[in-house]
Design an enzyme around this catalytic site. Structure first.
Site, short mmCIF file in Angstrom:
data_model
loop_
_atom_site.label_atom_id
_atom_site.label_comp_id
_atom_site.label_asym_id
_atom_site.label_seq_id
_atom_site.Cartn_x
_atom_site.Cartn_y
_atom_site.Cartn_z
N LYS A 168 0.84 -1.19 0.00
CA LYS A 168 0.00 0.00 0.00
C LYS A 168 0.88 1.25 0.00
O LYS A 168 1.91 1.29 0.70
CB LYS A 168 -0.92 0.01 1.22
N ASP A 196 -0.65 -0.03 -4.41
CA ASP A 196 -2.08 0.28 -4.34
C ASP A 196 -2.27 1.56 -3.55
O ASP A 196 -1.93 1.64 -2.37
CB ASP A 196 -2.82 -0.88 -3.67
N GLU A 222 -2.17 0.70 -8.59
CA GLU A 222 -3.60 0.39 -8.46
C GLU A 222 -4.38 1.55 -7.85
O GLU A 222 -3.91 2.17 -6.90
CB GLU A 222 -3.75 -0.86 -7.58
N GLU A 248 -11.79 -2.33 -8.47
CA GLU A 248 -12.45 -2.77 -7.24
C GLU A 248 -13.57 -1.83 -6.82
O GLU A 248 -14.47 -2.22 -6.09
CB GLU A 248 -11.45 -2.93 -6.09
N ASP A 271 -14.31 -7.02 -9.53
CA ASP A 271 -14.61 -7.74 -8.29
C ASP A 271 -16.03 -8.27 -8.40
O ASP A 271 -16.99 -7.50 -8.54
CB ASP A 271 -14.47 -6.76 -7.12
N HIS A 298 -9.89 -8.15 -7.72
CA HIS A 298 -9.70 -7.69 -6.35
C HIS A 298 -10.37 -8.64 -5.36
O HIS A 298 -11.52 -9.02 -5.53
CB HIS A 298 -10.33 -6.29 -6.22
#
Length: 374
Positions: A168, A196, A222, A248, A271, A298
Site C-alpha cells: 500500500k 495500491d 492500483e 475494485e 470484483d 480484487h
C-alpha cells in the site's frame, strides 16, 4: 429445469485476520451477506458478497424486501433474464455499491445452483480456460506496517512460492519510495511488487508519484485516483510506463467499457462482489480480452479462482484469506499457485454450523407465502 421455490438469507460479520489499513480507510469488519436459493427439485445454490464494515444491513434489507421475492416461481436456469430483471427493478438505485453487493449475493447463488444441477465446477461451466493461476499476497503490505515487516512478509511469500506481493502507498512520497525500494532490494528482480493507492491522489500527485515509482519496476499502480475520474486515469496512463490498474470500486460493466475505450487502464480488477455477480463479471472479463487487457481481480480469492480459471486473460489471484471462519476447507494452493475446486458449484465448502452460529438477520421467503425474518 426447475423453478425457484424458496430463498433464504442471512449475514455473518467476520473480523479481519490481520489489521488492514490503506491510504484512506481501515478494513474494520467483513459483513458477508449469504443467500441460498432452493428449486422445486430440492437443489440448493449458495451465493455471497461482502462489505468492509458498513452497509450490510442495507444490503440485507434490499434482498429481503425487493430481490428475493422477485425470484419466486422463476426458472432458475434463466440467469441472464433474472439478472436483467433484478437490475431493472433496482434501476433507481443503480449504479451503486449497495445494489451491486445485493445483486452479487443473488447471482452467485444462481450460478452455484446451475453448476450443482449440471454436476460441474464453476471454472469448467463458465469456460475452462486455465488449470491454475499464480498468487500475490496483500496481507503483509498494509500501510501501517513498518518497513522491516514489509520486507519480512515479501521474503516469506517468495519462500512459499508466491510470485509477487502488494504494498500500500500513500505515505509521504520519499517514505513510499524507500519502503518499496527496501522490498525490491530484498526480493530481487524476479519477484513482482505491486502498489495500491486506494484512490488517494489527485492527478498531479499521481503523475509525480508514478515518475518516482517507475525506477523501482513495479508491476502496477492500483487505484491511483478516484474511480469516477476516467479522464485523470487516461492522462496518467499516457504519461507513465507503469501499468494502471482499476476495478475494485467500479460497479458497472459500462464503466469498465469507458476505461478500456479511453485506454485509461491496462489491468482490470473487476470484483464479483462489487460488479453485481458472476454474470456481469464474465462480461467484463471477456470485454477486457477483446482489448488485450489482463484481468487480475480484487479480493474474494475463494470465488475468483474459479472465475479466473474460466477465462484466458486472467493473470493473478490476490491472496487475502476471507472465509476461513465459515468454511471447512480452504482454497487449494501448491507452490504459490491457486487451483480451482473440482467439486460442483462455486468450489466453496461452507461450514453451516459456523454460519448458523454467527448468523445475523436471517430470513426466508417461500413460493405461496409472504416470507419474512426468522
Amino acid at each position: 429445469m426447475a423453478r425457484i421455490e424458496r430463498v433464504d438469507w442471512l449475514m455473518v460479520d467476520l473480523a479481519p485476520k490481520v489489521p488492514r489499513s490503506d491510504a484512506i480507510q481501515s478494513f474494520v469488519s467483513q459483513e458477508t451477506p449469504i443467500v441460498r436459493i432452493i428449486d422445486s427439485d430440492g437443489a440448493v445454490g449458495t451465493g455471497y458478497s461482502y462489505t468492509i464494515g458498513t452497509g450490510g444491513p442495507s444490503v440485507m434489507a434490499l434482498i429481503e424486501r425487493t430481490l428475493a421475492p422477485l425470484l419466486l416461481g422463476r426458472e432458475a436456469e434463466d440467469l441472464e433474464a433474472l439478472w436483467r430483471d433484478v437490475l431493472f427493478v433496482t434501476h433507481a438505485t443503480t449504479v451503486g455499491a449497495i445494489t451491486a453487493i445485493a445483486m452479487a449475493a443473488i447471482d452467485t447463488a444462481l450460478w452455484d445452483l446451475r453448476c450443482r444441477r449440471a454436476g460441474l465446477p464453476l471454472h469448467r461451466l463458465a469456460g475452462g480456460a486455465q488449470a491454475s493461476l499464480p498468487l500475490y499476497t496483500t496481507e503483509g503490505g498494509w500501510l501501517h506496517l513498518e518497513q522491516a515487516a514489509l520486507v519480512d512478509d515479501a521474503l516469506a511469500a517468495r519462500a512459499a512460492g508466491f510470485a509477487g506481493a502488494k504494498i500500500k502507498v500513500g505515505r509521504p512520497l520519499r517514505q513510499d519510495v524507500v519502503r518499496i525500494g527496501a522490498v525490491r532490494a530484498a526480493v530481487g528482480d524476479a519477484f513482482e511488487i505491486f502498489t495500491d493507492a486506494n484512490q488517494a491522489f489527485h492527478v498531479d500527485e499521481a503523475i509525480r508519484r508514478a515518475r518516482a515509482y517507475q525506477e523501482l519496476d513495479i508491476g502496477w499502480l492500483e487505484e491511483p485516483l478516484p474511480a469516477d475520474d476516467i479522464d485523470g486515469h487516461a492522462r496518467l496512463a499516457a504519461m507513465t510506463t507503469i501499468p494502471v490498474a482499476v476495478g475494485e470500486s467500479i460497479y458497472s460493466p459500462a464503466h469498465f467499457r469507458e476505461y478500456l475505450q479511453r485506454r485509461a487502464c491496462s489491468v482490470v480488477q473487476v470484483d464479483v462482489g462489487r460488479i453485481g455477480g458472476i454474470t456481469p463479471w464474465l462480461k467484463v472479463a471477456h470485454m477486457a480480452e477483446c482489448f488485450n487487457v489482463a484481468v487480475c481481480p480484487h479480493f474474494l480469492m475463494e470465488l475468483h479462482i474459479a472465475l479466473c480459471a474460466a477465462v484466458p486473460n486472467a493473470r493473478w489471484i490476490e491472496y487475502i484469506p476471507q472465509l476461513d471462519a465459515i468454511t471447512t476447507q480452504g482454497m487449494r494452493i501448491e507452490a504459490g499457485r491457486a487451483y480451482p475446486s473440482e467439486a460442483p458449484g462455486l468450489g466453496i465448502a461452507w461450514d453451516w454450523a459456523a454460519i448458523d452460529r454467527l448468523a445475523i438477520g436471517a430470513g426466508q421467503v417461500t413460493l405461496g407465502s409472504s416470507g419474512g425474518k426468522r
